[in-house]
Scaffold this motif. Structure first.
Motif, PDB file in Angstrom:
ATOM      1  N   ASN A   1      26.185  31.973  52.125  1.00  0.00           N
ATOM      2  CA  ASN A   1      26.957  33.189  51.618  1.00  0.00           C
ATOM      3  C   ASN A   1      26.403  34.479  52.264  1.00  0.00           C
ATOM      4  N   VAL A   2      27.198  35.398  52.737  1.00  0.00           N
ATOM      5  CA  VAL A   2      26.896  36.749  53.503  1.00  0.00           C
ATOM      6  C   VAL A   2      27.617  37.826  52.831  1.00  0.00           C
ATOM      7  N   LEU A   3      27.078  39.244  52.597  1.00  0.00           N
ATOM      8  CA  LEU A   3      27.369  40.297  52.257  1.00  0.00           C
ATOM      9  C   LEU A   3      27.486  40.952  53.394  1.00  0.00           C
ATOM     10  N   SER A   4      28.488  42.060  53.374  1.00  0.00           N
ATOM     11  CA  SER A   4      28.566  43.165  54.372  1.00  0.00           C
ATOM     12  C   SER A   4      27.299  44.253  54.234  1.00  0.00           C
ATOM     13  N   LYS A   5      27.294  44.903  55.247  1.00  0.00           N
ATOM     14  CA  LYS A   5      25.933  45.767  54.974  1.00  0.00           C
ATOM     15  C   LYS A   5      26.493  46.881  54.100  1.00  0.00           C
ATOM     16  N   GLU A   6      28.039  47.332  53.838  1.00  0.00           N
ATOM     17  CA  GLU A   6      28.303  48.283  52.761  1.00  0.00           C
ATOM     18  C   GLU A   6      27.829  47.705  51.292  1.00  0.00           C
ATOM     19  N   GLU A   7      27.971  46.486  51.165  1.00  0.00           N
ATOM     20  CA  GLU A   7      27.935  45.362  49.992  1.00  0.00           C
ATOM     21  C   GLU A   7      26.494  45.787  49.814  1.00  0.00           C
ATOM     22  N   VAL A   8      25.586  45.250  50.573  1.00  0.00           N
ATOM     23  CA  VAL A   8      24.139  45.400  50.406  1.00  0.00           C
ATOM     24  C   VAL A   8      23.631  46.802  50.093  1.00  0.00           C
ATOM     25  N   LYS A   9      24.215  47.750  50.610  1.00  0.00           N
ATOM     26  CA  LYS A   9      23.743  49.147  50.424  1.00  0.00           C
ATOM     27  C   LYS A   9      24.043  49.503  49.010  1.00  0.00           C
ATOM     28  N   ILE A  10      25.230  49.460  48.589  1.00  0.00           N
ATOM     29  CA  ILE A  10      25.813  49.602  46.987  1.00  0.00           C
ATOM     30  C   ILE A  10      24.842  48.705  46.273  1.00  0.00           C
ATOM     31  N   ILE A  11      24.416  47.385  46.541  1.00  0.00           N
ATOM     32  CA  ILE A  11      23.706  46.838  45.410  1.00  0.00           C
ATOM     33  C   ILE A  11      22.295  47.278  45.471  1.00  0.00           C
ATOM     34  N   LEU A  12      21.737  47.705  46.509  1.00  0.00           N
ATOM     35  CA  LEU A  12      20.121  48.124  46.684  1.00  0.00           C
ATOM     36  C   LEU A  12      20.218  49.470  45.955  1.00  0.00           C
ATOM     37  N   GLU A  13      21.473  50.355  45.846  1.00  0.00           N
ATOM     38  CA  GLU A  13      21.263  51.676  45.611  1.00  0.00           C
ATOM     39  C   GLU A  13      21.586  51.583  44.052  1.00  0.00           C
ATOM     40  N   ALA A  14      22.078  50.684  43.438  1.00  0.00           N
ATOM     41  CA  ALA A  14      22.544  50.298  42.015  1.00  0.00           C
ATOM     42  C   ALA A  14      21.427  50.920  40.899  1.00  0.00           C
ATOM     43  N   HIS A  15      20.266  50.487  41.292  1.00  0.00           N
ATOM     44  CA  HIS A  15      19.215  50.672  40.250  1.00  0.00           C
ATOM     45  C   HIS A  15      18.618  52.109  40.449  1.00  0.00           C
ATOM     46  N   ALA A  16      18.559  52.893  39.295  1.00  0.00           N
ATOM     47  CA  ALA A  16      17.523  54.092  39.440  1.00  0.00           C
ATOM     48  C   ALA A  16      16.106  53.669  39.406  1.00  0.00           C
ATOM     49  N   ASN A  17      15.848  52.874  38.347  1.00  0.00           N
ATOM     50  CA  ASN A  17      14.433  52.147  38.431  1.00  0.00           C
ATOM     51  C   ASN A  17      13.842  52.060  39.567  1.00  0.00           C
ATOM     52  N   LEU A  18      12.850  52.607  40.131  1.00  0.00           N
ATOM     53  CA  LEU A  18      12.148  52.363  41.394  1.00  0.00           C
ATOM     54  C   LEU A  18      11.748  50.992  41.578  1.00  0.00           C
ATOM     55  N   LYS A  19      10.958  50.441  40.639  1.00  0.00           N
ATOM     56  CA  LYS A  19      10.575  48.790  40.830  1.00  0.00           C
ATOM     57  C   LYS A  19      11.718  48.186  41.210  1.00  0.00           C
ATOM     58  N   HIS A  20      12.848  48.086  40.454  1.00  0.00           N
ATOM     59  CA  HIS A  20      13.829  47.188  40.538  1.00  0.00           C
ATOM     60  C   HIS A  20      14.488  47.385  41.717  1.00  0.00           C
ATOM     61  N   LYS A  21      14.562  48.671  42.277  1.00  0.00           N
ATOM     62  CA  LYS A  21      15.207  48.966  43.314  1.00  0.00           C
ATOM     63  C   LYS A  21      14.252  48.508  44.725  1.00  0.00           C
ATOM     64  N   MET A  22      13.072  48.721  44.583  1.00  0.00           N
ATOM     65  CA  MET A  22      11.936  48.234  45.436  1.00  0.00           C
ATOM     66  C   MET A  22      12.067  46.961  45.822  1.00  0.00           C
ATOM     67  N   MET A  23      11.947  46.021  44.614  1.00  0.00           N
ATOM     68  CA  MET A  23      11.945  44.425  44.720  1.00  0.00           C
ATOM     69  C   MET A  23      13.305  43.889  45.588  1.00  0.00           C
ATOM     70  N   LEU A  24      14.637  44.289  45.278  1.00  0.00           N
ATOM     71  CA  LEU A  24      15.650  44.004  45.766  1.00  0.00           C
ATOM     72  C   LEU A  24      15.817  44.240  47.500  1.00  0.00           C
ATOM     73  N   SER A  25      15.204  45.595  47.662  1.00  0.00           N
ATOM     74  CA  SER A  25      15.160  46.229  48.877  1.00  0.00           C
ATOM     75  C   SER A  25      14.323  45.448  49.700  1.00  0.00           C
ATOM     76  N   LEU A  26      13.113  45.039  49.408  1.00  0.00           N
ATOM     77  CA  LEU A  26      11.968  44.507  50.078  1.00  0.00           C
ATOM     78  C   LEU A  26      12.876  42.919  50.368  1.00  0.00           C
ATOM     79  N   ILE A  27      13.233  42.468  49.383  1.00  0.00           N
ATOM     80  CA  ILE A  27      13.758  41.085  49.992  1.00  0.00           C
ATOM     81  C   ILE A  27      15.076  41.009  51.038  1.00  0.00           C
TER      82      ILE A  27
END
Length: 347
Positions: free
Chosen positions: A172-198
């Protein structure tokens, strides 16, 4: 309040399934039980299969869940052998549980008398009858093959046992636009950092949670992933944008032992909590797809391929043993497919 409870096997794990009409009080009560989870597929709550939980839900002990003394001896021997070979705890549990299911089915028969015909009957009369998955069947066969190669005085010819044919499924693959929306959803830096690093490094969930601050080499712009699947070390490039995020994260959280720690200093952030982080992001950005953390890894590989990265390099970055595993991403890349003109357009 009417409820029912029974023993179930969920994702190859023995659990107690609990069903009841939707009731806020019961939901809150079952949530207090350690390890309680909701299964959307089975439409029930399920909890660990322990003596305490069996008593709690009035499930009488069943003889069918207890190995014979001989079966227990072989089961324990298998665990010791796997441990001596330094298999990971997860692999040891998966293989030993699989062998246990087989030995349990033939608890009234001497292990030395078991044959390949018994394995065939087990597949047909137990696995297929219960409509268990092909992957579970494959795990059972792998465990049987591995164990019966290590012991003498057996009639089972391990080399003649075949695993079930694997279904050919695409990642299963997401588009780059979908990935960007998911990674920017969290204001919490730790949560954003974990998903972004994956996503930015194509990590498995377990690999992210085992990272330590020293594994980030900012001088060489790489991440060192130690003793990952197959007990292999590998490196992956570190994005300059991710490095900026990491520096801000480090200043705020100051991790000591692990890069991402739980509530207790020095403890691992849990896989369950990380999955919850993703679910929250999906709710915030209103994405209805059943996205998992592994989708981010799949998306990383596919986006690399679409940007022109050689398949051999992608194999190294993902830590795949075989190039055949990596080649599956060529089937989900849309770069070439989108250039194909449908004959319908010429009608």
């Amino acid at each position: 309040m009417i409820w029912s409870a029974k023993l179930i096997n969920h994702r190859n794990e023995d659990r107690i399934g609990v069903k009841f009409e939707k009731d806020k009080e019961l939901i809150q009560r079952i949530k207090l039980i350690s390890g309680a989870r909701w299964s959307q597929q089975k439409k029930l709550w399920h909890i660990p299969d322990t003596r305490e939980n069996r008593e709690r839900f009035q499930i009488a002990p069943e003889e069918d869940t207890v190995l014979s003394s001989e079966g227990r001896k072989h089961h324990d021997l298998f665990i010791r052998w796997l441990s001596s070979k330094r298999y990971s705890p997860n692999t040891i549990k998966t293989y030993s549980d699989a062998l246990r299911s087989f030995l349990l089915y033939y608890k009234s028969k001497d292990v030395c008398e078991l044959t390949n015909a018994d394995v065939l009957d087990f597949n047909n009369d137990y696995i297929l009858t219960k409509k268990l998955s092909a992957s579970y069947q494959s795990q059972i066969i792998s465990a049987i093959k591995l164990y019966f190669r290590t012991i003498r005085e057996t009639k089972i010819e391990a080399d003649k046992l075949d695993r079930p044919k694997k279904p050919k499924t695409l990642p299963n693959v997401l588009s780059k636009e979908e990935v960007k929306i998911i990674l920017e959803a969290h204001a919490n830096l730790k949560h954003k950092m974990m998903l972004s690093l994956i996503y930015s490094c194509g990590l498995r969930c377990s690999e992210l949670l085992q990272l330590r601050p020293l594994d980030i080499d900012s001088k060489r712009n790489i991440v060192l992933i130690k003793q990952a699947k197959g007990k292999k070390d590998r490196i992956t490039p570190l994005s300059p944008k991710i490095l900026e995020l990491l520096r801000a994260y480090y200043q705020l959280y100051k991790p000591k032992t692990f890069l991402f720690e739980g509530q207790e200093p020095g403890s691992n952030y849990s896989a369950k909590s990380l999955q919850s982080v993703l679910k929250q992001a999906l709710r915030k950005c209103d994405i209805k797809k059943p996205v998992t953390l592994h989708w981010l890894r799949h998306s990383y590989a596919t986006h690399l391929l679409e940007s022109g990265t050689d398949l051999r390099y992608i194999q190294e970055l993902l830590g795949h043993n075989s190039s055949r595993t990596t080649e599956i991403y060529t089937h989900v890349s849309t770069k070439s497919i989108q250039q194909i003109k449908s004959p319908f357009d010429d009608l």
